[in-house]
Design a protein around this motif. Structure first.
Motif, PDB file in Angstrom:
ATOM      1  N   ARG A 125     -21.199 -42.633  39.985  1.00 49.13           N
ATOM      2  CA  ARG A 125     -20.150 -43.336  39.258  1.00 49.13           C
ATOM      3  C   ARG A 125     -18.947 -43.594  40.171  1.00 49.13           C
ATOM      4  O   ARG A 125     -18.393 -44.694  40.202  1.00 49.13           O
ATOM      5  N   GLY A 135     -27.743 -43.485  38.578  1.00 49.69           N
ATOM      6  CA  GLY A 135     -27.217 -43.108  37.275  1.00 49.69           C
ATOM      7  C   GLY A 135     -28.189 -43.395  36.150  1.00 49.69           C
ATOM      8  O   GLY A 135     -28.052 -42.854  35.048  1.00 49.69           O
ATOM      9  N   SER A 136     -29.154 -44.251  36.397  1.00 50.46           N
ATOM     10  CA  SER A 136     -30.134 -44.604  35.370  1.00 50.46           C
ATOM     11  C   SER A 136     -31.412 -45.083  36.032  1.00 50.46           C
ATOM     12  O   SER A 136     -31.364 -45.812  37.029  1.00 50.46           O
ATOM     13  N   SER A 150     -20.260 -46.725  31.754  1.00 47.11           N
ATOM     14  CA  SER A 150     -20.658 -45.804  30.692  1.00 47.11           C
ATOM     15  C   SER A 150     -21.894 -46.299  29.960  1.00 47.11           C
ATOM     16  O   SER A 150     -22.594 -45.513  29.315  1.00 47.11           O
ATOM     17  N   LEU A 162     -24.596 -47.090  31.210  1.00 47.38           N
ATOM     18  CA  LEU A 162     -25.790 -46.496  31.814  1.00 47.38           C
ATOM     19  C   LEU A 162     -26.087 -45.117  31.262  1.00 47.38           C
ATOM     20  O   LEU A 162     -27.191 -44.584  31.451  1.00 47.38           O
ATOM     21  N   ASP A 163     -25.106 -44.500  30.582  1.00 45.32           N
ATOM     22  CA  ASP A 163     -25.309 -43.169  30.007  1.00 45.32           C
ATOM     23  C   ASP A 163     -25.976 -43.232  28.648  1.00 45.32           C
ATOM     24  O   ASP A 163     -26.499 -42.232  28.167  1.00 45.32           O
ATOM     25  N   SER A 164     -25.945 -44.405  28.024  1.00 44.25           N
ATOM     26  CA  SER A 164     -26.463 -44.496  26.652  1.00 44.25           C
ATOM     27  C   SER A 164     -27.960 -44.790  26.647  1.00 44.25           C
ATOM     28  O   SER A 164     -28.534 -45.172  27.644  1.00 44.25           O
TER      29      SER A 164
END
Length: 208
Positions: free
Chosen positions: A83, A131-132, A204, A206-208
Motif C-alpha cells: 500500500r 495486495g490482491s 482500499s 483491494l481489501d474487499s
C-alpha cells in the motif's frame, strides 16, 4: 521522397529524444496549444520535415511527450508494504505530471505502448498484486488510480479558484441544500490532501 529529403534529418544529427525534449521545452514555456511540429522545428533550428521524420504526426509527438513525462517517474527505491509502495509511486507520477505546464493534458487520453509507460504500469501492478491476487481487481484499480491522478492534476493545472467562484453565486441553499452545505469542502483547492484521500480510498478496494 528525394534522396536529399531523406538524408536531411540524418544530417541534422537529431534523435527522437532531442525532438521530444524540444517539444517539452515548448510545452513548458508556452503551453499545449503552442506545441506543433513547426514550433518544435523552430526550437531546434531545423525544417519541419526533420521533425516529421522522427515523429510522423503531431499525435505521435504527443504520445512520445506523454511517455517522456511518465519516464520522469523513478521506479526504484520505494519501500514499505504494498500500500505504501503504490501510494509513493502515484505521488511520483503526480509530481512528474505537475512538473510540466499542461502536463496532465498531454498525458490525458494517451497510453502509448512505449517503454516508460509500460514500465510504470508494470511497476504499479506489481505492487497492487501484492495486495490482491485478483488480477481483474488489480488491473481496474490501476486504471482508477491513473485516471484519478490525471483528473486531479488537470484541475490543479487549470484555475483552482475558478470552481469556487463559479459555484458560490449559483448554489442556493434553498435549491441545492446538500451541495450548499459542503460547498467549501467540495471546492477546496487542497490538492495534496485530496490526492492522498483518493488514492487511499481506491487502494482500499483491494481489501474487499
Amino acid at each position: 521522397m528525394t534522396n536529399a529529403q531523406g538524408e536531411a534529418p540524418r544530417a541534422a544529427g537529431l534523435t527522437p529524444r532531442d525532438v521530444v525534449r524540444a517539444a517539452l521545452e515548448v510545452l513548458d514555456e508556452r503551453g499545449i496549444n503552442a506545441v506543433s511540429t513547426r514550433a518544435v522545428a523552430d526550437r531546434l533550428g531545423v525544417r519541419m520535415n526533420t521533425v516529421l521524420w522522427h515523429t510522423k504526426t503531431k499525435a505521435r509527438l504527443l504520445d512520445l511527450m506523454a511517455d517522456a513525462i511518465i519516464g520522469e517517474v523513478p521506479l526504484d527505491g520505494i519501500e514499505g508494504d504494498w500500500r505504501d509502495q503504490a501510494r509513493e509511486l502515484m505521488r511520483r507520477l503526480r509530481q512528474a505530471i505537475l512538473s510540466h505546464r499542461d502536463g496532465a493534458l498531454v498525458v490525458s487520453g494517451t497510453f502509448p505502448a512505449e517503454p516508460h509507460t509500460l514500465g510504470f504500469a508494470d511497476r504499479l501492478l506489481s505492487f497492487l498484486l501484492n495486495g490482491s491476487t485478483d488480477t481483474r481487481k488489480a488491473a481496474w484499480t490501476a486504471w482508477s488510480l491513473f485516471y484519478f491522478a490525471l483528473g486531479l492534476a488537470q484541475e490543479e493545472q487549470s484555475t483552482p479558484q475558478f470552481l469556487y467562484d463559479q459555484l458560490t453565486p449559483r448554489v442556493s441553499a434553498d435549491i441545492y441544500p446538500t451541495l450548499s452545505r459542503v460547498l467549501d469542502e467540495f471546492t477546496a483547492p487542497d490538492f495534496d490532501d485530496r490526492f492522498e484521500h483518493g488514492v487511499l480510498t481506491m487502494l482500499s478496494a483491494l481489501d474487499s
